[in-house]
Design a protein around this motif. Sequence first.
Motif, PDB file in Angstrom:
ATOM      1  N   PHE A  24       0.835  -1.204   0.000  1.00  0.00           N
ATOM      2  CA  PHE A  24       0.000   0.000   0.000  1.00  0.00           C
ATOM      3  C   PHE A  24       0.871   1.256   0.000  1.00  0.00           C
ATOM      4  CE2 PHE A  24      -3.220  -2.886   1.895  1.00  0.00           C
ATOM      5  CZ  PHE A  24      -4.275  -2.606   1.044  1.00  0.00           C
ATOM      6  N   GLN A  25       2.119   1.117   0.430  1.00  0.00           N
ATOM      7  CA  GLN A  25       3.057   2.235   0.481  1.00  0.00           C
ATOM      8  C   GLN A  25       3.154   2.871  -0.891  1.00  0.00           C
ATOM      9  OE1 GLN A  25       4.593   2.990   3.426  1.00  0.00           O
ATOM     10  NE2 GLN A  25       5.615   4.753   2.548  1.00  0.00           N
ATOM     11  N   ASP A  26       3.060   4.197  -0.965  1.00  0.00           N
ATOM     12  CA  ASP A  26       3.052   4.834  -2.282  1.00  0.00           C
ATOM     13  C   ASP A  26       4.403   5.398  -2.708  1.00  0.00           C
ATOM     14  OD1 ASP A  26       3.126   7.002  -0.569  1.00  0.00           O
ATOM     15  OD2 ASP A  26       1.407   8.024  -1.457  1.00  0.00           O
ATOM     16  N   GLN A  27       5.376   5.414  -1.827  1.00  0.00           N
ATOM     17  CA  GLN A  27       6.728   5.838  -2.193  1.00  0.00           C
ATOM     18  C   GLN A  27       7.730   5.200  -1.249  1.00  0.00           C
ATOM     19  OE1 GLN A  27       7.399  10.156  -1.369  1.00  0.00           O
ATOM     20  NE2 GLN A  27       5.177  10.139  -1.144  1.00  0.00           N
ATOM     21  N   ALA A  28       8.944   5.054  -1.744  1.00  0.00           N
ATOM     22  CA  ALA A  28       9.971   4.347  -0.982  1.00  0.00           C
ATOM     23  C   ALA A  28      10.446   5.125   0.244  1.00  0.00           C
ATOM     24  CB  ALA A  28      11.168   4.025  -1.881  1.00  0.00           C
ATOM     25  N   GLY A  29      10.410   6.439   0.177  1.00  0.00           N
ATOM     26  CA  GLY A  29      10.917   7.226   1.297  1.00  0.00           C
ATOM     27  C   GLY A  29      12.433   7.209   1.331  1.00  0.00           C
ATOM     28  N   ASP A  30      12.984   7.465   2.510  1.00  0.00           N
ATOM     29  CA  ASP A  30      14.452   7.490   2.599  1.00  0.00           C
ATOM     30  C   ASP A  30      14.976   6.258   3.326  1.00  0.00           C
ATOM     31  OD1 ASP A  30      14.241   7.925   5.359  1.00  0.00           O
ATOM     32  OD2 ASP A  30      14.687  10.045   5.226  1.00  0.00           O
ATOM     33  N   TRP A  31      16.251   6.019   3.125  1.00  0.00           N
ATOM     34  CA  TRP A  31      16.912   4.845   3.692  1.00  0.00           C
ATOM     35  C   TRP A  31      16.817   4.811   5.215  1.00  0.00           C
ATOM     36  CZ3 TRP A  31      18.557   0.151   3.022  1.00  0.00           C
ATOM     37  CH2 TRP A  31      19.496  -0.398   3.898  1.00  0.00           C
ATOM     38  N   SER A  32      16.996   5.939   5.871  1.00  0.00           N
ATOM     39  CA  SER A  32      16.984   5.958   7.341  1.00  0.00           C
ATOM     40  C   SER A  32      15.667   5.437   7.898  1.00  0.00           C
ATOM     41  CB  SER A  32      17.232   7.370   7.868  1.00  0.00           C
ATOM     42  OG  SER A  32      18.494   7.817   7.477  1.00  0.00           O
ATOM     43  N   ALA A  33      14.554   5.910   7.354  1.00  0.00           N
ATOM     44  CA  ALA A  33      13.244   5.463   7.825  1.00  0.00           C
ATOM     45  C   ALA A  33      13.020   3.994   7.481  1.00  0.00           C
ATOM     46  CB  ALA A  33      12.147   6.331   7.229  1.00  0.00           C
TER      47      ALA A  33
END
Length: 163
Positions: A24-33
């Motif tokens: 369901f996630q719509d974007q990968a975001g950043d590595w830290s998260a």
Amino acid sequence: MTDADADAVMAIYADGIATGQATFQDQAGDWSAFSAGKLATPRIVACDADGGILGFAVLSPTSTRPVYKGVCEVSVYVSGAARGRGVGNLLMQRLVMESEAMGIWLLTASIFPENPASLILHTTHGFRCVGRHRGPARMTYGPMAGRWRDTLRLERRSTVAGV
């Protein structure tokens, strides 16, 4: 998998997201998260002969309660270029082996029913369907944007760890 693999791992994750069939996630975001939500080990990457990353497998804890320390959710992602070549199979095999060595007794997965490749991968490695969540979330992107989607809940109980 190390921090040096972050760019490749996040690109593969974004590629999986773009299919509309992985999360369901719509974007990968950043590595830290991303990294903060995963167990420190096992973190597995599959590489080609030149060291290029073809896919990855990680575990996420399902609870902070000590009684559930042996229960984790599986994430296995394979780059679009490497799908259908057995990479997911190798990653899952290694993830199961390493998780059991760590004492993890139950692996879980939440999979869209429309993702037959992931269902086959998981059942091949001993996962069984234990239920269906009816529309737990609404897709925010892709061809199914705006639709409530079901997920199948799968689990794999170890015959080695926690017995």
